[in-house]
Design a protein around this motif. Structure first.
Motif, mmCIF file in Angstrom:
data_model
loop_
_atom_site.group_PDB
_atom_site.id
_atom_site.type_symbol
_atom_site.label_atom_id
_atom_site.label_comp_id
_atom_site.label_asym_id
_atom_site.label_seq_id
_atom_site.Cartn_x
_atom_site.Cartn_y
_atom_site.Cartn_z
ATOM 1 N N GLN A 1 23.839 50.601 48.062
ATOM 2 C CA GLN A 1 24.039 49.645 46.974
ATOM 3 C C GLN A 1 25.465 49.130 47.080
ATOM 4 N N ALA A 2 25.598 47.880 47.454
ATOM 5 C CA ALA A 2 26.912 47.272 47.576
ATOM 6 C C ALA A 2 27.300 46.662 46.233
ATOM 7 N N LEU A 3 28.455 47.062 45.750
ATOM 8 C CA LEU A 3 29.062 46.442 44.579
ATOM 9 C C LEU A 3 30.086 45.464 45.146
ATOM 10 N N ILE A 4 29.727 44.198 45.152
ATOM 11 C CA ILE A 4 30.513 43.179 45.845
ATOM 12 C C ILE A 4 31.461 42.513 44.851
ATOM 13 N N TRP A 5 32.737 42.735 45.066
ATOM 14 C CA TRP A 5 33.787 42.214 44.192
ATOM 15 C C TRP A 5 34.289 40.890 44.747
ATOM 16 N N ASP A 6 34.047 39.823 44.023
ATOM 17 C CA ASP A 6 34.536 38.482 44.349
ATOM 18 C C ASP A 6 35.886 38.347 43.655
ATOM 19 N N ILE A 7 36.950 38.513 44.433
ATOM 20 C CA ILE A 7 38.299 38.550 43.868
ATOM 21 C C ILE A 7 38.929 37.167 43.914
ATOM 22 N N GLU A 8 39.546 36.798 42.809
ATOM 23 C CA GLU A 8 40.258 35.526 42.688
ATOM 24 C C GLU A 8 41.165 35.313 43.893
ATOM 25 N N GLY A 9 41.146 34.093 44.427
ATOM 26 C CA GLY A 9 41.942 33.772 45.596
ATOM 27 C C GLY A 9 43.428 33.852 45.343
ATOM 28 N N GLY A 10 44.156 34.195 46.390
ATOM 29 C CA GLY A 10 45.598 34.311 46.286
ATOM 30 C C GLY A 10 46.302 33.033 46.711
ATOM 31 N N THR A 11 47.537 32.897 46.262
ATOM 32 C CA THR A 11 48.410 31.808 46.677
ATOM 33 C C THR A 11 49.806 32.381 46.895
ATOM 34 N N LYS A 12 50.716 31.552 47.412
ATOM 35 C CA LYS A 12 52.098 32.004 47.589
ATOM 36 C C LYS A 12 52.724 32.407 46.266
ATOM 37 N N THR A 13 52.431 31.651 45.220
ATOM 38 C CA THR A 13 53.054 31.919 43.926
ATOM 39 C C THR A 13 52.288 32.938 43.085
ATOM 40 N N LYS A 14 51.021 33.180 43.414
ATOM 41 C CA LYS A 14 50.222 34.128 42.637
ATOM 42 C C LYS A 14 49.421 34.993 43.597
ATOM 43 N N PRO A 15 49.982 36.144 43.982
ATOM 44 C CA PRO A 15 49.243 37.021 44.897
ATOM 45 C C PRO A 15 48.036 37.657 44.206
ATOM 46 N N VAL A 16 47.157 38.237 45.015
ATOM 47 C CA VAL A 16 45.960 38.907 44.506
ATOM 48 C C VAL A 16 46.378 40.109 43.664
ATOM 49 N N ASN A 17 45.668 40.324 42.570
ATOM 50 C CA ASN A 17 45.911 41.479 41.698
ATOM 51 C C ASN A 17 45.529 42.756 42.443
ATOM 52 N N LYS A 18 46.511 43.576 42.744
ATOM 53 C CA LYS A 18 46.297 44.775 43.551
ATOM 54 C C LYS A 18 45.363 45.793 42.899
ATOM 55 N N THR A 19 45.242 45.774 41.586
ATOM 56 C CA THR A 19 44.355 46.745 40.931
ATOM 57 C C THR A 19 42.901 46.517 41.317
ATOM 58 N N TYR A 20 42.530 45.291 41.712
ATOM 59 C CA TYR A 20 41.157 45.017 42.133
ATOM 60 C C TYR A 20 40.828 45.673 43.474
ATOM 61 N N LEU A 21 41.851 46.031 44.238
ATOM 62 C CA LEU A 21 41.655 46.603 45.567
ATOM 63 C C LEU A 21 41.435 48.118 45.530
ATOM 64 N N ILE A 22 41.840 48.746 44.451
ATOM 65 C CA ILE A 22 41.748 50.204 44.340
ATOM 66 C C ILE A 22 40.288 50.647 44.395
ATOM 67 N N GLY A 23 40.032 51.644 45.216
ATOM 68 C CA GLY A 23 38.688 52.209 45.326
ATOM 69 C C GLY A 23 37.752 51.464 46.257
ATOM 70 N N ALA A 24 38.272 50.474 46.979
ATOM 71 C CA ALA A 24 37.423 49.712 47.901
ATOM 72 C C ALA A 24 37.001 50.590 49.075
ATOM 73 N N HIS A 25 35.741 50.427 49.476
ATOM 74 C CA HIS A 25 35.213 51.145 50.640
ATOM 75 C C HIS A 25 35.152 50.251 51.876
ATOM 76 N N GLY A 26 35.100 48.937 51.654
ATOM 77 C CA GLY A 26 35.017 47.974 52.745
ATOM 78 C C GLY A 26 35.543 46.638 52.277
ATOM 79 N N CYS A 27 35.944 45.800 53.234
ATOM 80 C CA CYS A 27 36.580 44.530 52.890
ATOM 81 C C CYS A 27 36.123 43.418 53.822
#
Length: 168
Positions: A53-79
């Protein structure tokens, strides 16, 4: 049943949401909807004798001025790192995302998807794919040319990651 968190990460407007919609629902829309924060989808995947069962996290895109929220990456098994094959800057940012994810979730499997291949001749897409594979071979041997619009390469990329997550 194995439950695994899969994250899709990349610049704004690379087609992360469209890839997920194509994979989960076999649908595509030309309407651009910017993801705010994160959206989670579920998909059961048969991998040999396992059901994943894949829980697929669609994370908001990053930019130079607004990087990706690192808390969304915690606990990831694959990317899955997504770049727009028609925008060289998004391909150049792949390293930033790979390094960021490795810092938070070291050792997880990666797949790189070069989306929007329907916008380029096949030969040109193959050349770009080969360059990206050469550049990021220390991270992954899985670099796919895909099109959320046509469906090309989408199932293959997600299946490859699922197989790695299931240990096969």
């Amino acid at each position: 049943m194995l439950s695994k968190k899969v994250i899709l990460i990349g610049d704004f407007s690379t087609g992360k949401t469209s890839l997920i919609r194509r994979y989960v629902d076999n649908q595509f829309s030309d309407r651009y909807l910017s993801t705010i924060g994160v959206k989670i989808s579920r998909k059961k995947i048969d991998v040999k004798e396992e059901v994943l069962q894949a829980l697929i996290w669609d994370i908001e895109g990053g930019t130079k001025t607004k990087p990706v929220n690192k808390t969304y990456l915690i606990g990831a098994h694959g990317c899955i790192v997504v770049a727009d094959i028609t925008r060289e800057d998004t391909i150049g940012h792949i390293a930033l995302y790979l390094n960021e994810v490795q810092t938070i979730a070291p050792g997880i499997p990666f797949v790189i998807v070069l989306n929007k291949s329907d916008c380029l001749p096949e030969e040109e897409a193959s050349v770009i794919q080969a360059k990206v594979l050469q550049t990021y071979k220390s991270y992954t041997q899985s670099v796919y040319v895909a099109s959320a619009k046509s469906g090309e390469g989408v199932m293959t990329a997600f299946t490859r990651l699922a197989m790695e997550l299931a240990g096969q």
